[in-house]
Write a protein that holds these residues in place. Structure first.
Motif, mmCIF file in Angstrom:
data_model
loop_
_atom_site.group_PDB
_atom_site.id
_atom_site.type_symbol
_atom_site.label_atom_id
_atom_site.label_comp_id
_atom_site.label_asym_id
_atom_site.label_seq_id
_atom_site.Cartn_x
_atom_site.Cartn_y
_atom_site.Cartn_z
ATOM 1 N N GLN A 122 0.820 -1.211 0.000
ATOM 2 C CA GLN A 122 0.000 0.000 0.000
ATOM 3 C C GLN A 122 0.859 1.270 0.000
ATOM 4 O O GLN A 122 0.431 2.308 -0.454
ATOM 5 C CB GLN A 122 -0.925 0.010 1.221
ATOM 6 C CG GLN A 122 -1.913 1.139 1.212
ATOM 7 C CD GLN A 122 -2.933 1.012 2.314
ATOM 8 O OE1 GLN A 122 -2.917 0.067 3.077
ATOM 9 N NE2 GLN A 122 -3.813 1.969 2.391
ATOM 10 N N ASN A 123 2.069 1.178 0.464
ATOM 11 C CA ASN A 123 2.954 2.335 0.525
ATOM 12 C C ASN A 123 3.792 2.383 -0.747
ATOM 13 O O ASN A 123 4.669 1.552 -0.970
ATOM 14 C CB ASN A 123 3.856 2.235 1.767
ATOM 15 C CG ASN A 123 4.717 3.462 1.941
ATOM 16 O OD1 ASN A 123 4.596 4.434 1.197
ATOM 17 N ND2 ASN A 123 5.585 3.421 2.926
ATOM 18 N N LEU A 124 3.521 3.380 -1.592
ATOM 19 C CA LEU A 124 4.257 3.484 -2.866
ATOM 20 C C LEU A 124 5.742 3.732 -2.642
ATOM 21 O O LEU A 124 6.564 3.373 -3.489
ATOM 22 C CB LEU A 124 3.668 4.613 -3.726
ATOM 23 C CG LEU A 124 2.278 4.375 -4.295
ATOM 24 C CD1 LEU A 124 1.831 5.596 -5.087
ATOM 25 C CD2 LEU A 124 2.249 3.153 -5.170
ATOM 26 N N ASP A 125 6.099 4.332 -1.516
ATOM 27 C CA ASP A 125 7.511 4.627 -1.254
ATOM 28 C C ASP A 125 8.342 3.355 -1.085
ATOM 29 O O ASP A 125 9.562 3.381 -1.210
ATOM 30 C CB ASP A 125 7.650 5.505 -0.004
ATOM 31 C CG ASP A 125 7.087 6.900 -0.219
ATOM 32 O OD1 ASP A 125 6.992 7.322 -1.394
ATOM 33 O OD2 ASP A 125 6.742 7.567 0.780
ATOM 34 N N SER A 126 7.694 2.243 -0.814
ATOM 35 C CA SER A 126 8.449 1.004 -0.605
ATOM 36 C C SER A 126 8.851 0.338 -1.924
ATOM 37 O O SER A 126 9.621 -0.616 -1.920
ATOM 38 C CB SER A 126 7.637 0.028 0.252
ATOM 39 O OG SER A 126 6.479 -0.382 -0.458
ATOM 40 N N TYR A 127 8.339 0.818 -3.054
ATOM 41 C CA TYR A 127 8.737 0.260 -4.348
ATOM 42 C C TYR A 127 10.094 0.831 -4.738
ATOM 43 O O TYR A 127 10.244 2.031 -4.959
ATOM 44 C CB TYR A 127 7.709 0.590 -5.434
ATOM 45 C CG TYR A 127 6.405 -0.150 -5.284
ATOM 46 C CD1 TYR A 127 6.340 -1.506 -5.596
ATOM 47 C CD2 TYR A 127 5.263 0.487 -4.841
ATOM 48 C CE1 TYR A 127 5.148 -2.195 -5.467
ATOM 49 C CE2 TYR A 127 4.077 -0.188 -4.706
ATOM 50 C CZ TYR A 127 4.019 -1.528 -5.013
ATOM 51 O OH TYR A 127 2.846 -2.215 -4.873
ATOM 52 N N THR A 128 11.081 -0.046 -4.802
ATOM 53 C CA THR A 128 12.437 0.371 -5.143
ATOM 54 C C THR A 128 13.060 -0.652 -6.072
ATOM 55 O O THR A 128 12.565 -1.782 -6.206
ATOM 56 C CB THR A 128 13.330 0.494 -3.883
ATOM 57 O OG1 THR A 128 13.436 -0.803 -3.275
ATOM 58 C CG2 THR A 128 12.767 1.496 -2.891
ATOM 59 N N SER A 129 14.129 -0.244 -6.679
ATOM 60 C CA SER A 129 14.940 -1.163 -7.478
ATOM 61 C C SER A 129 16.384 -1.001 -7.034
ATOM 62 O O SER A 129 16.830 0.113 -6.720
ATOM 63 C CB SER A 129 14.826 -0.843 -8.965
ATOM 64 O OG SER A 129 13.520 -1.091 -9.423
ATOM 65 N N CYS A 130 17.102 -2.102 -7.009
ATOM 66 C CA CYS A 130 18.488 -2.077 -6.561
ATOM 67 C C CYS A 130 19.391 -1.855 -7.777
ATOM 68 O O CYS A 130 19.380 -2.641 -8.720
ATOM 69 C CB CYS A 130 18.834 -3.386 -5.866
ATOM 70 S SG CYS A 130 20.478 -3.379 -5.131
ATOM 71 N N LEU A 131 20.112 -0.757 -7.757
ATOM 72 C CA LEU A 131 21.024 -0.438 -8.854
ATOM 73 C C LEU A 131 22.382 -1.099 -8.635
ATOM 74 O O LEU A 131 22.992 -1.612 -9.573
ATOM 75 C CB LEU A 131 21.176 1.083 -8.970
ATOM 76 C CG LEU A 131 21.885 1.617 -10.187
ATOM 77 C CD1 LEU A 131 21.129 1.241 -11.456
ATOM 78 C CD2 LEU A 131 22.001 3.120 -10.103
ATOM 79 N N LYS A 132 22.837 -1.084 -7.381
ATOM 80 C CA LYS A 132 24.128 -1.689 -7.064
ATOM 81 C C LYS A 132 23.973 -2.369 -5.712
ATOM 82 O O LYS A 132 23.635 -1.732 -4.728
ATOM 83 C CB LYS A 132 25.212 -0.612 -7.034
ATOM 84 C CG LYS A 132 26.580 -1.126 -6.768
ATOM 85 C CD LYS A 132 27.589 0.002 -6.830
ATOM 86 C CE LYS A 132 28.975 -0.522 -6.517
ATOM 87 N NZ LYS A 132 29.934 0.567 -6.480
ATOM 88 N N GLY A 133 24.159 -3.634 -5.659
ATOM 89 C CA GLY A 133 23.893 -4.424 -4.466
ATOM 90 C C GLY A 133 25.074 -4.519 -3.527
ATOM 91 O O GLY A 133 26.137 -3.993 -3.817
ATOM 92 N N PRO A 134 24.884 -5.114 -2.461
ATOM 93 C CA PRO A 134 23.653 -5.751 -1.994
ATOM 94 C C PRO A 134 22.720 -4.694 -1.393
ATOM 95 O O PRO A 134 23.137 -3.823 -0.646
ATOM 96 C CB PRO A 134 24.133 -6.725 -0.920
ATOM 97 C CG PRO A 134 25.362 -6.107 -0.359
ATOM 98 C CD PRO A 134 25.991 -5.353 -1.499
#
Length: 170
Positions: free
Chosen positions: A57-69
């Motif tokens: 429900q929280n849009l802020d939690s959608y992320t993508s990892c560019l450089k891990g970990p």
């Protein structure tokens, strides 16, 4: 700074504040701030739960990892993350705000101003027709009076004030 310079400076500042566009701008800022709260409530109360039906429900939690970990959240997060969820939320808020402003404020005002302009043009057109008609009537009256006077004198008067002798030699 002399008293006269202070007085003129204050008068200039007062004139600046009393101009209509400054006051209109201040009102717009206040209304915009209040309107932002409404849009935020709509996004948080309606849009986010709809998105939450498909994910979180929280849009802020959608992320993508560019450089891990990429682990953890907030300040404890590691790696390089792209926070595309917050960009999506801000974009949705902007689109909702723009749509509401356009459909509830701009479009009705444009239609109202177009109607006012059409009425003004219709009044001007009717006024011009009345003036032309009155002028024509006055010309007809003048011509009739000249013709009546000419018949009494036995000559023909022209509209420009000149006269011509009739055939009986007078």
């Amino acid at each position: 700074m002399s008293d006269q310079e202070k007085t003129s400076l204050l008068q200039g500042f007062k004139a600046f504040l009393m101009r209509g566009n400054v006051i209109d701008l201040a009102v717009a800022v206040v209304i915009g701030a209040a309107f932002t709260n409404i849009v935020n409530s709509v996004v948080e109360g309606i849009i986010n739960p709809l998105v939450g039906a498909f994910g979180t429900q929280n849009l802020d939690s959608y992320t993508s990892c560019l450089k891990g970990p990429c682990e953890g959240t907030g300040d404890a997060a590691t790696g390089v993350r792209i926070l595309w969820g917050s960009v999506l939320g801000a974009t949705l808020q902007f689109l909702i705000t723009a749509a509401v402003v356009y459909f509830l404020m701009v479009l009705p005002m444009a239609k109202y101003l177009a109607r006012v302009e059409a009425r003004r043009k219709a009044k001007e057109g009717a006024h011009e027709v009345v003036e032309v008609t009155e002028l024509e009537v006055l010309k007809d009256i003048r011509d009739a009076l000249l013709a009546e006077r000419a018949q009494g004198e036995g000559r023909t008067l022209r509209a420009d004030g000149g006269s011509e002798q009739t055939g009986d030699g007078r």
